[in-house]
Design a protein around this motif. Sequence first.
Motif, PDB file in Angstrom:
ATOM      1  N   VAL A 192     102.519 101.448  56.065  1.00 31.57           N
ATOM      2  CA  VAL A 192     101.220 101.763  55.457  1.00 31.57           C
ATOM      3  C   VAL A 192     100.513 100.445  55.181  1.00 31.57           C
ATOM      4  N   THR A 193      99.329 100.263  55.749  1.00 26.97           N
ATOM      5  CA  THR A 193      98.589  99.039  55.459  1.00 26.97           C
ATOM      6  C   THR A 193      97.684  99.269  54.247  1.00 26.97           C
ATOM      7  N   GLY A 194      97.529  98.227  53.451  1.00 31.38           N
ATOM      8  CA  GLY A 194      96.734  98.357  52.238  1.00 31.38           C
ATOM      9  C   GLY A 194      97.353  99.327  51.257  1.00 31.38           C
ATOM     10  N   GLY A 195      98.644  99.138  50.965  1.00 29.36           N
ATOM     11  CA  GLY A 195      99.365 100.130  50.174  1.00 29.36           C
ATOM     12  C   GLY A 195      99.494  99.844  48.700  1.00 29.36           C
TER      13      GLY A 195
ATOM     14  N   VAL B 260      95.691  91.988  57.712  1.00 28.46           N
ATOM     15  CA  VAL B 260      95.808  92.759  58.953  1.00 28.46           C
ATOM     16  C   VAL B 260      94.905  92.230  60.056  1.00 28.46           C
ATOM     17  N   ALA B 261      93.975  91.347  59.724  1.00 29.58           N
ATOM     18  CA  ALA B 261      93.120  90.748  60.746  1.00 29.58           C
ATOM     19  C   ALA B 261      93.786  89.557  61.428  1.00 29.58           C
ATOM     20  N   GLU B 262      94.987  89.193  60.966  1.00 29.29           N
ATOM     21  CA  GLU B 262      95.720  88.065  61.536  1.00 29.29           C
ATOM     22  C   GLU B 262      96.932  88.587  62.305  1.00 29.29           C
ATOM     23  N   GLU B 263      96.977  88.276  63.588  1.00 27.36           N
ATOM     24  CA  GLU B 263      98.034  88.812  64.442  1.00 27.36           C
ATOM     25  C   GLU B 263      99.424  88.425  63.949  1.00 27.36           C
ATOM     26  N   ALA B 264      99.598  87.189  63.513  1.00 26.79           N
ATOM     27  CA  ALA B 264     100.914  86.750  63.043  1.00 26.79           C
ATOM     28  C   ALA B 264     101.347  87.536  61.815  1.00 26.79           C
ATOM     29  N   ASP B 265     100.410  87.820  60.915  1.00 27.62           N
ATOM     30  CA  ASP B 265     100.739  88.602  59.725  1.00 27.62           C
ATOM     31  C   ASP B 265     101.142  90.023  60.084  1.00 27.62           C
ATOM     32  N   VAL B 266     100.441  90.603  61.041  1.00 26.46           N
ATOM     33  CA  VAL B 266     100.756  91.970  61.457  1.00 26.46           C
ATOM     34  C   VAL B 266     102.145  92.023  62.078  1.00 26.46           C
ATOM     35  N   ARG B 267     102.471  91.047  62.893  1.00 33.10           N
ATOM     36  CA  ARG B 267     103.805  91.014  63.494  1.00 33.10           C
ATOM     37  C   ARG B 267     104.884  90.872  62.420  1.00 33.10           C
TER      38      ARG B 267
ATOM     39  N   LEU C 180      89.418  95.219  63.916  1.00 33.05           N
ATOM     40  CA  LEU C 180      90.458  94.425  64.569  1.00 33.05           C
ATOM     41  C   LEU C 180      91.818  94.703  63.933  1.00 33.05           C
ATOM     42  N   GLY C 181      91.861  94.781  62.601  1.00 32.49           N
ATOM     43  CA  GLY C 181      93.125  95.065  61.925  1.00 32.49           C
ATOM     44  C   GLY C 181      93.731  96.389  62.350  1.00 32.49           C
ATOM     45  N   ALA C 182      92.889  97.411  62.484  1.00 27.94           N
ATOM     46  CA  ALA C 182      93.390  98.721  62.924  1.00 27.94           C
ATOM     47  C   ALA C 182      93.952  98.643  64.343  1.00 27.94           C
TER      48      ALA C 182
ATOM     49  N   ALA D 150      97.862  99.198  65.325  1.00 28.00           N
ATOM     50  CA  ALA D 150      98.133 100.273  66.278  1.00 28.00           C
ATOM     51  C   ALA D 150      98.931  99.745  67.476  1.00 28.00           C
ATOM     52  N   GLN D 151      98.596  98.547  67.933  1.00 27.26           N
ATOM     53  CA  GLN D 151      99.341  97.968  69.054  1.00 27.26           C
ATOM     54  C   GLN D 151     100.819  97.807  68.716  1.00 27.26           C
ATOM     55  N   GLU D 152     101.088  97.237  67.528  1.00 27.93           N
ATOM     56  CA  GLU D 152     102.484  97.033  67.146  1.00 27.93           C
ATOM     57  C   GLU D 152     103.212  98.362  66.998  1.00 27.93           C
TER      58      GLU D 152
END
Length: 244
Positions: free
Chosen positions: A7-10, A61-68, A113-115, A119-121
């Motif tokens: 869950v993002t932004g939880g 969530v707008a940063e790819e490294a953070d999302v990974r 972009l964050g969404a 979603a990609q991951e």
Amino acid sequence: MDGTVVVTGGSRGIGAAVVRALAARGTPVCFSYATHREAAEAVVAQAEELGTTAVAVRADVAEEADVRRLFAAADRLGPLAGLVNNAGQVAAQSPVVDLEPARIRRLLDVNVLGAFLCAQEAVRRLVPAGGGTVVNVSSRAAVLGGAGEYVDYAASKAAVDALTVGLAREVGPAGVRVVGVRPGLIRTDIHAGAGEPGRVERLAPTVPLGRGGEADEVAEAVVWLLSEAASYVTGTTLDVSGGR
């Protein structure tokens, strides 16, 4: 649900309500937060009191490294079952003519972009596993337009709606569902962030049900969409708006 949900932004509002609703059903949750560490820790404690595991990860969530990094933390809890793309932001109410480019860019980075990045991951995990669900949290503003208040936010959520339809058609053959919810006037801190904490009360008379909604009401819709009870629902967005 058999697996972990991201869950993002939880840490607050709808996201926190979703974490608690999942925890009440015994689902392990890994959630992101941007700045409110104490609020995130409180949600973790609430989830643990409900008898399940919750992990909070500070991530933009707008940063790819953070999302990974967020999804790597989720992997340590077990196989992924779903994603709730909830993280988003809104800025102070303003007509379009006065919107600063920097504000628009940042809002689109987080909300759109964050969404996509999240979603990609999720899809990279769910497609090989043969199933799972992505729930995108949109807004009724995507339909109503947000005139005089935050058209940029409304436009970003319309993009999320398009992501829901397009991605659902791409990954449906692999058994992955992509759905959305559009909350209406919900009592959360987002209205204060836009400069009008009393917005729900001001507009409640325009809602056919005659009141604003609660974050828990949206969370219940999200949990249903994640569940097997919604197994034939994909590529669509459910309004949770009291009819407005």
